[in-house]
Scaffold this active site. Structure first.
Site, PDB file in Angstrom:
ATOM      1  N   LYS A 209       0.846  -1.199   0.000  1.00 52.01           N
ATOM      2  CA  LYS A 209       0.000   0.000   0.000  1.00 52.01           C
ATOM      3  C   LYS A 209       0.883   1.251   0.000  1.00 52.01           C
ATOM      4  CE  LYS A 209      -3.561   2.358   2.648  1.00 52.01           C
ATOM      5  NZ  LYS A 209      -4.424   2.383   3.818  1.00 52.01           N
ATOM      6  N   GLU A 215      10.803  -4.387   4.412  1.00 52.04           N
ATOM      7  CA  GLU A 215      10.985  -5.786   4.013  1.00 52.04           C
ATOM      8  C   GLU A 215      10.613  -5.978   2.536  1.00 52.04           C
ATOM      9  OE1 GLU A 215       9.386  -4.611   6.639  1.00 52.04           O
ATOM     10  OE2 GLU A 215       9.442  -5.994   8.348  1.00 52.04           O
ATOM     11  N   GLY A 268      -4.804  -1.777   5.038  1.00 42.89           N
ATOM     12  CA  GLY A 268      -3.967  -2.881   4.559  1.00 42.89           C
ATOM     13  C   GLY A 268      -4.582  -4.240   4.820  1.00 42.89           C
ATOM     14  N   ARG A 269      -5.096  -4.464   6.048  1.00 42.53           N
ATOM     15  CA  ARG A 269      -5.614  -5.793   6.382  1.00 42.53           C
ATOM     16  C   ARG A 269      -7.012  -6.043   5.799  1.00 42.53           C
ATOM     17  NH1 ARG A 269      -4.499  -2.449  10.386  1.00 42.53           N
ATOM     18  NH2 ARG A 269      -6.136  -1.616  11.741  1.00 42.53           N
ATOM     19  N   GLU A 354      -4.336  -6.506  14.962  1.00 46.14           N
ATOM     20  CA  GLU A 354      -3.858  -5.181  14.525  1.00 46.14           C
ATOM     21  C   GLU A 354      -5.008  -4.172  14.593  1.00 46.14           C
ATOM     22  OE1 GLU A 354      -0.425  -4.459  11.529  1.00 46.14           O
ATOM     23  OE2 GLU A 354      -2.211  -4.119  10.355  1.00 46.14           O
ATOM     24  N   HIS A 385      -3.938 -33.093  18.102  1.00 43.81           N
ATOM     25  CA  HIS A 385      -2.824 -33.919  18.584  1.00 43.81           C
ATOM     26  C   HIS A 385      -1.689 -33.055  19.120  1.00 43.81           C
ATOM     27  CE1 HIS A 385      -4.724 -37.504  16.932  1.00 43.81           C
ATOM     28  NE2 HIS A 385      -5.127 -36.696  15.969  1.00 43.81           N
ATOM     29  N   LYS A 497       9.476   0.016  14.257  1.00 46.53           N
ATOM     30  CA  LYS A 497      10.050   0.404  12.957  1.00 46.53           C
ATOM     31  C   LYS A 497      11.045   1.544  13.138  1.00 46.53           C
ATOM     32  CE  LYS A 497       5.964  -0.602  10.108  1.00 46.53           C
ATOM     33  NZ  LYS A 497       4.911  -0.022   9.291  1.00 46.53           N
TER      34      LYS A 497
END
Ligand code: F6P
Length: 533
Positions: A209, A215, A268-269, A354, A385, A497
């Site tokens: 965005k 990254e 963004g999400r 978030e 399990h 950040k």
């Protein structure tokens, strides 16, 4: 002493009544609730467009739920919901509208932001995506080595989790090139993929965005270098970009033809419904992507039109608040009984944590109530399990959502094993096993009374998945309203950040070490030493 808030969320004022409901229900085991009311499942399950939502296995009854509905009403849920759909700037800390619902709107109604109807641009961008996706899928779009065989989406957070989870979940519908996803700045994330693909027939999608996420930009630069080393400088056709920052996409060298934009009012999400969904669209095709949007729109219509006590995301949200704030359960688990949905819990973690992991109210005051729960999950039956032991007999009660398809990949034996295991878990959690039933062996006792919801559907299709995801989006939004927080910003990710900028230079052996505290300083010293050897 409780601090008086200027804009107290309605929920605060209802805590006494809700606690009284809790006390009343404490004496009643869910077994008894089922035994005394044969119509409990009919009353406490809702069907919508192919999804059955069973919430009868919860520690609640109609009376307690009616108090929670009052809280929702007094929190002006319906008004804020309508404001969101209409483009009102409900993201107050960033002064933005919140319009992921417009991206999947099927109506001709105008949606205005700052005096401009946003619908024509949404439609134009979707058409541009569909044209490109079709040309990639058909082979009309040619690169150095001809037809695209592999597509690598480079993005992180919302620019990765939704598209990755949906593409994997809908693998049955993948009839296009092979999709790969790279997110982490750990070089292995990219290297483990490029090891197996041909640079001459690979398309990279840089999804960000902001087009500034460290990254993603590092991975995009490394992908570019890899292509240049293999194919020379003329590799523009191997890249496309998805972003709101068109200056930065151009500066990176992506042609406007292959840049797909969206808008600041898409969080963004919540962005898979926008250009960020391009990887999914290339994988399943524009028609199936349209069905995915249709599914989400169906959930939107249900949220807008169903009465609150028959409204799936409203009930999901109210149960969450009941457990988080009244019964004091801090965790919520989600278990898809579907291997291909293994990233669903990770997608939901970002969406929920978030959005609602906040302590400051919209009114700028500190909250006095707990907000977003800790979300985790794993596919069934694997989780059974591993950690279900704690869910069944541990001291922390964890409400669970089970997601289950009746039909799907593979033969009846596999499917029936999944279905019966899922239903067995919800039953064991609810009913438990008494000391008497356990032949007086305390280790074999299950107290039961442990809550769960079950989502049941025929199969995981683009439509079903779109609907499910939108239900969770709305659940998160509703809880944000009840808690009085802004679910659409994420300031909590910023400090880390910023600190990277101080710390990174100190990794250079010749730079001065002046960390903020002795722990960071000690660790940095040790890093420098260990890097030497
Ligand atoms: O750091 C958090 C975050 O901003 C998320 O909200 C977002 O989904 C992710 O980073 C990626 O951001 P972008 O799409 O701008 O690269």
């Amino acid at each position: 002493m409780i601090k008086t808030l200027i804009n107290t969320p309605a929920l605060v004022n209802y805590m006494n009544r809700l606690n009284a409901e809790k006390q009343r229900l404490e004496a009643v085991h869910m077994r008894e609730m089922f035994a005394t009311d044969p119509s409990r499942f009919d009353k406490m399950s809702i069907s919508n467009d192919g999804i059955l939502f069973d919430y009868s296995k919860n520690r609640i009854d109609e009376k307690a739920l009616s108090v929670l509905i009052k809280v929702a009403k007094e929190s002006r849920l319906e008004q804020v919901r309508d404001d969101m759909f209409a483009g009102v700037k409900i993201n107050t800390t960033e002064d933005r509208a919140v319009l992921h619902t417009a991206l999947r709107s099927r109506s001709d109604a105008l949606i205005m932001v700052d005096g401009k109807n946003v619908m024509p641009e949404i439609k134009a961008e979707l058409e541009k995506m569909a044209d490109f996706a079709n040309s990639v899928r058909s082979g009309r779009y040619q690169v150095t080595g001809g037809k695209i065989t592999d597509v690598v989406n480079i993005g992180i957070g919302g620019s990765d989790l939704g598209p990755r989870m949906a593409t994997q979940s809908l693998r049955e519908f993948n009839d296009g090139p092979k999709l790969h996803f790279v997110a982490n700045s750990d070089a292995t994330d990219l290297d483990d993929i490029i090891e197996h693909i041909d640079p001459a027939t690979t398309l990279f999608i840089v999804a960000s965005k902001s087009f500034a996420t460290a990254e993603t930009m590092l991975n995009a630069r490394n992908a570019k270098l890899w292509l240049e080393n293999a194919l020379g400088k003329n590799i523009g056709g191997h890249f496309c970009a998805l972003s709101t920052n068109l200056k930065a996409t151009q500066a990176f060298g992506v042609s406007k033809k292959r840049t797909f934009g969206f808008w600041d009012w898409v969080g963004g999400r919540f962005s898979i419904w926008s250009a960020i969904g391009l990887s999914l669209m290339i994988s399943i095709g524009p028609e199936d992507f349209d069905k995915f949007l249709n599914g989400a729109n169906s959930a939107d219509q249900h949220f807008l039109n169903a009465p609150l006590d028959q409204n799936i995301p409203v009930i999901m949200a109210l149960l969450g608040v009941w457990y988080r704030n009244v019964l004091g359960f801090p965790v919520q688990a989600v278990m898809p009984y579907d291997s291909r949905m293994s990233r669903f819990p990770a997608w939901l973690q970002q969406l929920d944590m978030e959005s609602n992991g906040k302590s400051v109210l919209k009114s700028n005051e500190l909250t006095m109530l707990d907000t977003g729960p800790i979300i985790f999950g794993e596919v069934g039956t694997n989780g059974q399990h591993a950690f279900y032991q704690l869910i069944h007999q541990g001291t922390t009660i964890i409400p669970c959502d089970f997601l289950l398809a009746c039909k799907g990949y593979g033969g009846q034996e596999n499917r029936n094993m999944l279905i019966s295991n899922c239903l067995a878990q919800t039953e064991a959690l609810m009913a438990g096993r008494t000391l008497e039933e356990a032949d007086n062996n305390p280790h074999h006792v299950f107290e039961g009374n442990r809550p769960s919801n079950t989502f049941l559907y025929e199969e995981v299709t683009p439509h079903t998945l779109g609907m499910l995801m939108a239900f969770y989006e709305h659940k998160v939004f509703i809880q944000g309203i009840l808690w009085g927080i802004n679910s659409f910003d994420q300031w909590g990710v910023e400090l880390g950040k910023e600190l990277v900028c101080n710390i990174e230079p100190m990794l250079e052996p010749n730079n001065k070490l002046a960390a903020q505290n002795s722990s960071t300083e000690g660790l940095l010293k040790a890093v420098r030493e260990m890097k030497k050897s």
